[in-house]
Enzyme design. Structure first.
Site, short mmCIF file in Angstrom:
data_model
loop_
_atom_site.label_atom_id
_atom_site.label_comp_id
_atom_site.label_asym_id
_atom_site.label_seq_id
_atom_site.Cartn_x
_atom_site.Cartn_y
_atom_site.Cartn_z
N LYS A 176 57.57 159.80 29.50
CA LYS A 176 58.00 160.00 28.12
C LYS A 176 56.81 160.24 27.20
O LYS A 176 55.80 159.57 27.30
CB LYS A 176 58.79 158.77 27.65
N THR A 208 61.63 152.59 15.67
CA THR A 208 61.75 153.08 17.04
C THR A 208 61.96 151.94 18.04
O THR A 208 61.85 152.14 19.25
CB THR A 208 60.49 153.86 17.44
N GLY A 210 63.37 149.70 20.65
CA GLY A 210 64.42 149.87 21.65
C GLY A 210 64.59 151.28 22.18
O GLY A 210 65.50 151.55 22.96
N THR A 211 63.69 152.19 21.78
CA THR A 211 63.83 153.59 22.20
C THR A 211 63.81 153.75 23.72
O THR A 211 64.67 154.41 24.30
CB THR A 211 62.71 154.45 21.58
N GLY A 212 62.82 153.15 24.36
CA GLY A 212 62.68 153.30 25.81
C GLY A 212 63.84 152.68 26.56
O GLY A 212 64.36 153.27 27.53
N CYS A 213 64.25 151.48 26.14
CA CYS A 213 65.40 150.82 26.77
C CYS A 213 66.63 151.71 26.67
O CYS A 213 67.38 151.89 27.64
CB CYS A 213 65.70 149.49 26.08
#
Length: 266
Positions: A176, A208, A210-213
């Protein structure tokens, strides 16, 4: 009617923006029934993590067996695993129940910079969990940490790191680009067939959390609904980009606020 079911195996975020809470919101927003196995409790808000309480490995096992023995789980997302014993419990559970699709988000550090994975667990993540995954979804710093080298800054370096992560045994790698620079945030989906670059405009917001989760959960939701991996990844990126773009509609906390999981509805 068949109900698509996805399972998240991850840590709890007491402020509701990341972890288990973000995963379940993502599943719900995308029309998938969500189940959960909690690996750790965190005392956390938008400004940082003030405490972590790991769930005993035997109770992680009990949760896994309770879910799989009753629910037809179509896809699994794995996030924060916290400690080596939890990794062993998860790997044993995956071996026992053999879910078709496993999405692994190698969560090592929170948005706030707080460490979420014990240093002694990194090698177990590399050697035991990554080989069980259909796709892993590291950000640029996580990809570098898994390989013990500096963060990649060029497309060639990112592709090179992706190929070496692929060699750890997973079927695909999504690196990412949210931590990169430039007008676009470019994610790279790398598998045995090659590399697909997925670009989206970089959005200027502090919100942002929690974006990856949420991205890895959105991929799992797509897989649970029967999409192939490329389609699931493309749809997940589009959805997360819209959730980030809508994040400033919220006023939550005093640090990195959450993305807007339900931007399609309000």
């Amino acid at each position: 009617m068949t109900t698509p079911i996805a399972l998240t195996i991850a840590g709890s975020d007491s402020s509701g923006g990341a972890g288990i809470q973000a995963d379940l919101k993502t599943f719900a927003a995308l029309g998938v029934f969500g189940a959960s196995v909690i690996t750790a409790l965190t005392a956390q808000n938008t400004q940082g993590v003030s405490g972590i309480h790991a769930v005993p490995a035997e109770f992680v096992t009990a949760q896994i067996d309770a879910v799989f023995s009753d629910l037809a789980v179509a896809a699994v997302k794995i996030g924060m695993v916290a400690q080596p014993a939890s990794i062993d419990a998860i790997v044993a559970g995956l071996t026992r129940w053999a879910p078709k699709h496993v999405v692994l988000d190698p969560v090592m550090v929170a948005t706030s910079g707080d460490r979420l994975l014990a240093q002694e667990a990194v090698e177990a993540l590399r050697t035991k969990l990554i080989p069980r995954a259909l796709v892993i979804t590291p950000n640029l710093p996580e990809a570098a940490a898994l390989l013990d080298e500096p963060v990649a800054v060029s497309e060639a370096a990112i592709e090179n790191q992706g190929q070496r992560l692929l060699a750890m045994g997973c079927q695909a790698v999504l690196i990412k680009g949210g931590h990169g620079q430039g007008a676009e945030s470019i994610d790279y989906l790398i598998d045995a067939k090659g590399t697909i670059a997925l670009a989206a405009p970089r959005i200027a917001t502090e919100n942002t959390h929690g974006t990856g989760c949420s991205l890895s959960s959105a991929i799992a939701a797509g897989l649970a609904k029967g999409h192939n991996l490329e389609t699931a990844v493309r749809n997940a990126k589009d959805w997360v980009s819209a959730a980030i773009a809508a994040a400033d509609r919220f006023s939550v906390g005093h640090g990195h606020g959450p993305i807007h999981h339900f931007h399609r509805f309000y």
